[in-house]
Scaffold this active site. Sequence first.
Site, short mmCIF file in Angstrom:
data_model
loop_
_atom_site.label_atom_id
_atom_site.label_comp_id
_atom_site.label_asym_id
_atom_site.label_seq_id
_atom_site.Cartn_x
_atom_site.Cartn_y
_atom_site.Cartn_z
N TYR A 65 -5.02 57.63 51.43
CA TYR A 65 -4.55 56.64 50.46
C TYR A 65 -5.46 56.61 49.21
O TYR A 65 -4.99 56.69 48.08
CB TYR A 65 -4.57 55.29 51.16
CG TYR A 65 -4.15 54.08 50.36
CD1 TYR A 65 -2.86 53.94 49.89
CD2 TYR A 65 -5.07 53.05 50.13
CE1 TYR A 65 -2.48 52.79 49.20
CE2 TYR A 65 -4.70 51.90 49.45
CZ TYR A 65 -3.40 51.77 48.98
OH TYR A 65 -3.02 50.63 48.31
N LYS A 87 -4.79 57.70 45.30
CA LYS A 87 -4.97 56.79 44.15
C LYS A 87 -5.83 57.46 43.07
O LYS A 87 -5.56 57.32 41.87
CB LYS A 87 -5.61 55.48 44.59
CG LYS A 87 -4.73 54.61 45.49
CD LYS A 87 -3.53 54.05 44.76
CE LYS A 87 -2.73 53.06 45.59
NZ LYS A 87 -1.39 52.80 45.05
N GLY A 143 9.87 50.11 44.52
CA GLY A 143 9.17 49.38 45.59
C GLY A 143 9.24 47.89 45.36
O GLY A 143 8.34 47.14 45.73
C1 AKB Z 1 -4.72 48.13 51.72
O1 AKB Z 1 -5.56 47.53 52.39
O2 AKB Z 1 -4.25 49.23 52.04
C2 AKB Z 1 -4.29 47.53 50.41
C3 AKB Z 1 -5.21 47.89 49.28
C4 AKB Z 1 -6.48 47.17 49.06
O3 AKB Z 1 -4.92 48.79 48.54
N1 AKB Z 1 -4.17 46.12 50.55
#
Ligand code: AKB
Length: 319
Positions: A147, A151, A9
């Site tokens: 997301y 993580k 990336g």
């Molecule tokens: C997002 O907003 O998706 C990123 C993050 C804070 O991980 N910038």
Amino acid sequence: MEGNILVTGATGAIGRNLVPLLREKYGMDKVIVGYHSRIPQGSLADGPKVQVNVANKDELYKIVIEQKVSSIYHLAALLSVAAEQDPEAAERVNTQGLRNVLDVIAEQVANGNSMTGFWASSIAVYGEGLPAENVAEDVVLKPFTVYGKGKVIGEQAIAEFYKTKGVDVRVIRFPGLNGPGKPGPGTTEYAIEMIQAAAKGNHYTVPLKQDTIMPMMDIRDAVRAIMQLMASPTGTIEVGKPYNIAAFSFFPEALANVVKKFNPSFTVDYKPDELKQRIADSWPNTIDDSRARNQWGWKSTISLKEMVRNIYEAAKGEQ
Ligand code: AKB
């Protein structure tokens, strides 16, 4: 350093800023730009580069062997909004991609080859129902986003690989990172969009309420933190555990006021996007980075005004 460094990336926001620092420290030929769909441009294109699909473990393994890679800075990922819009791609790239990186490093370590890694986590691990201020690493993590869940799974996998296989992959939980260049499809990225709109003489409609506060940082501080953590001797830090790092927090109206110092005629209005607002509301206002400060001397050095200046001037120069 014996082997080479692969940055996955590398054409994304962190990679574009990290690769020059790695090349300055280790030499141009030692740092391989790993990219997928975004072709390396400018100075990134000058040194070694390789197209890599992190979701394909065999391909990744082949590159590691052929290019004599002994460290992977794994940055390939979809940001929060993109992951919500395409959960299957997020699963492939974010979750499976990291799993493949860990498996490849573990295999190398098991074969007696020294190999390390870095991975970028995010404040997205935090979720609704937490106190908003000064949130430390060690709290219950209940993100609602695809997301954020990815993580958390990633952080847990790294901890597990360290415990059971001795795999040394270091992790930082980043706040919103801000620097020049086209922002990705995330939630904190409105800040970059706003500054760039002002530099181009455009009006900007903020996709959040004016008082939505989030932790933020200049990208140059973020990549310096990566270099610092990766250079820390093993015995001095907690390998396998994520570190928060913090600089400052702001809300859109406060940012607009700083931006107006550069362009007094700049105007904004606010039209909250339902998804972005819910994501932003679920993230902390401020985070506690005392572990990083105490264990490896982390300290942010770039102010909000300097961050704005950097992005504003770069965007003006592009016109
Ligand atoms: C997002 O907003 O998706 C990123 C993050 C804070 O991980 N910038």
